[in-house]
Enzyme design. Structure first.
Site, PDB file in Angstrom:
ATOM      1  N   HIS A  35       0.591   5.134   0.348  1.00  0.00           N
ATOM      2  CA  HIS A  35      -0.335   6.067  -0.300  1.00  0.00           C
ATOM      3  C   HIS A  35      -1.746   5.475  -0.433  1.00  0.00           C
ATOM      4  O   HIS A  35      -2.717   6.215  -0.597  1.00  0.00           O
ATOM      5  CB  HIS A  35       0.194   6.516  -1.675  1.00  0.00           C
ATOM      6  CG  HIS A  35       0.057   5.496  -2.768  1.00  0.00           C
ATOM      7  ND1 HIS A  35       1.082   4.665  -3.165  1.00  0.00           N
ATOM      8  CD2 HIS A  35      -0.998   5.168  -3.562  1.00  0.00           C
ATOM      9  CE1 HIS A  35       0.673   3.886  -4.150  1.00  0.00           C
ATOM     10  NE2 HIS A  35      -0.581   4.172  -4.417  1.00  0.00           N
ATOM     11  N   ASP A  86       7.072   4.414   0.840  1.00  0.00           N
ATOM     12  CA  ASP A  86       5.684   4.173   0.427  1.00  0.00           C
ATOM     13  C   ASP A  86       5.226   2.779   0.832  1.00  0.00           C
ATOM     14  O   ASP A  86       4.658   2.039   0.024  1.00  0.00           O
ATOM     15  CB  ASP A  86       5.520   4.390  -1.079  1.00  0.00           C
ATOM     16  CG  ASP A  86       4.045   4.479  -1.491  1.00  0.00           C
ATOM     17  OD1 ASP A  86       3.212   4.768  -0.611  1.00  0.00           O
ATOM     18  OD2 ASP A  86       3.736   4.236  -2.667  1.00  0.00           O
ATOM     19  N   SER A  96      -1.950  -1.243  -6.686  1.00  0.00           N
ATOM     20  CA  SER A  96      -0.975  -0.720  -5.728  1.00  0.00           C
ATOM     21  C   SER A  96      -1.077  -1.462  -4.405  1.00  0.00           C
ATOM     22  O   SER A  96      -2.158  -1.618  -3.845  1.00  0.00           O
ATOM     23  CB  SER A  96      -1.218   0.774  -5.485  1.00  0.00           C
ATOM     24  OG  SER A  96      -0.892   1.528  -6.618  1.00  0.00           O
TER      25      SER A  96
END
Length: 471
Positions: free
Chosen positions: A96, A130, A205
């Site tokens: 993402h 992801d 992230s």
């Protein structure tokens, strides 16, 4: 005597305090070592995406206003973290973080804190887990981090590294709070995560979660927070999940998925009561793909799957996700209720067919070929039914029928409360035995797909249950 005892206690206290301080200093030295090792291998990502918007604008032509469509393109930027996983400069991060990127800028800090910037490109990714792999555009050799081969344990130290909110590299510590955690963030569902209380914020992230050996135990992916800031619950994708798809991502190949070959509907209390089972969790098998692992294992329509690998099936998507994130050849153990028998069965997953593949869903090895029957008509609860091979076909449904909105014209009712509609002669006994106020389970075929529908109509109102995704 009292003075001597007090003096002895004081010596013991000083010794214990000194020992505790020494142990704390050793932990601190370990943290220093891990931080130094991670610094040049954890990178900052600045991602540019190209977006476009279309507007209708007036344009003047010889005194007339003519509407014209115009498209404006513009760039948006995002930030994230990543970790270098080999000397050639391959970077592991979250999918993402780089999804839809037109340009990716990588900042690498050396041991002294001096940053160097490179451009990078997308090599491969796995949207389901992801995860993504990037390649730095350089012939330089890079420091890198290794994946931990052993599973993390609850209570282990956990050290998170990244670039929160686009600031400089930060290093936070905590422990592994839980394993096999699940969370849904912005429509993306995560399973089998490591939960940690090491501080993770936006921009972290894609950064690593490390153990005291400086090895990667997970890739930081999400937080749970009512405010959007860290609230003591961070989540990382385990290194074992990364390792299972890393070769495909490095090679730029599509990640191969496991496949069981069944379609499920979540079991509800009405279904459980009508099927005579005590559990209300699990999924009831709607259909089985011909030639699939489930088909070869003898799983049939109407069987109930309550667990996979010891984990409960609480909703229809659970089994889909657990097979989708596994690899072809992996062994999955299912707990199955088939009739009055509860059994555990190990099944070897196959490779998920491509979208263009032709997959035929059936009732499984329990399929029976019924002899032809004469078409006959029967009316019940506002339904006009006609028997044909396979069951009772709904010819018409009255708008004031209690079943309006649950069943529709063209549905074939194959069984009611597990009693098969095998002939016209059986229809009165099958349907007249139903009490809608007590709940009824219909086994139907609609538009070529099998499904189970449970209906409870105490006051003319009910609820429809739709089939889940095919696994």
């Amino acid at each position: 005597m009292i003075k001597k005892t007090a003096f002895t206690a004081l010596i013991l206290f000083i010794s214990v305090a000194a020992g505790t301080q020494e142990e704390a200093y050793k932990v601190q030295q370990t943290f220093n070592m891990v931080a130094a090792k991670a610094k040049p291998a954890v990178v900052s990502l600045k991602v540019v995406r190209e977006d476009a918007e279309t507007f209708i604008e007036p344009e003047f032509f010889f005194g007339y206003i003519i509407p014209r469509e115009r498209t404006y393109r513009y760039d948006t930027q995002g930030v994230g973290s990543g970790l270098i996983i080999d000397p050639e400069g391959h970077i592991l991060t979250n999918y993402h973080v780089v999804e839809g990127a037109s340009r990716i800028k990588v900042s690498v800090a050396d041991a002294g804190g001096k940053e160097k910037t490179y451009m990078a490109s997308f090599s491969g990714g796995d949207p389901a887990l992801d995860l993504a792999v990037l390649k730095i555009h350089s012939n330089d050799r890079f420091p890198y981090l290794e994946l931990e081969p052993l599973e993390a344990k609850v209570g282990d130290f956990a050290l998170a590294v990244g670039y929160p909110f686009g600031f400089r590299q930060t290093f936070t510590s905590g422990i592994v709070s839980a394993l096999n955690a699940g969370i849904k963030v912005e429509g993306r569902k995560y399973e089998k995560l490591i939960q940690t209380d090491a501080a993770i914020n936006q921009g972290n992230s894609g950064g690593p979660l490390l153990n005291l050996n400086g090895r990667v135990i997970g890739v930081n992916a999400a937080i749970f927070s009512p405010s959007g800031a860290f609230a003591g619950m961070g989540f990382a994708i385990p290194a074992s999940e990364v390792r299972s798809v890393l070769p495909d991502m490095l090679a730029g190949r599509e990640v191969k998925r496991g496949w069981l070959g069944i379609s499920l509907t979540a079991l509800d209390p009405v279904m459980a009561a009508r099927l005579g089972v005590k559990t209300t969790s699990g999924g009831i098998v709607n259909a089985v793909a011909k030639g699939s692992p489930a088909y070869e294992a003898g799983i049939a329509r109407g069987d109930i799957i309550t667990e996979s690998d010891g984990e409960p099936i609480e909703k229809e998507e659970d089994l889909f996700y657990r097979t989708y994130t596994r690899r072809p050849g992996d062994i999955m153990e299912l707990t199955i209720i088939s009739g009055k028998l509860t059994k555990k069965q190990k099944i070897k997953l196959a490779e998920r067919p491509g979208r263009d593949s032709s997959v035929i869903y059936t009732s499984g090895r329990a399929d029976k070929v019924r002899p032809g029957h004469k078409s006959n008509a029967y009316s019940w609860e506002g339904l006009d039914l006609r028997f044909e091979e396979g069951g009772a076909v709904v010819e018409r449904i009255s708008a004031d029928s209690k079943l309006f909105g649950y069943l529709k014209r063209g549905d074939t009712i194959r069984a009611v409360n597990r009693t098969t509609v095998g002939s016209f002669a059986e229809m009165p006994n099958v349907f007249d035995a139903v009490n809608l106020a007590e709940g009824v389970l219909f086994d139907i075929e609609r538009d070529g797909d099998g499904m189970f529908i449970s209906v409870l109509v105490p006051e003319g109102k009910g609820r429809r249950y739709k089939p889940g995704p095919k696994t």
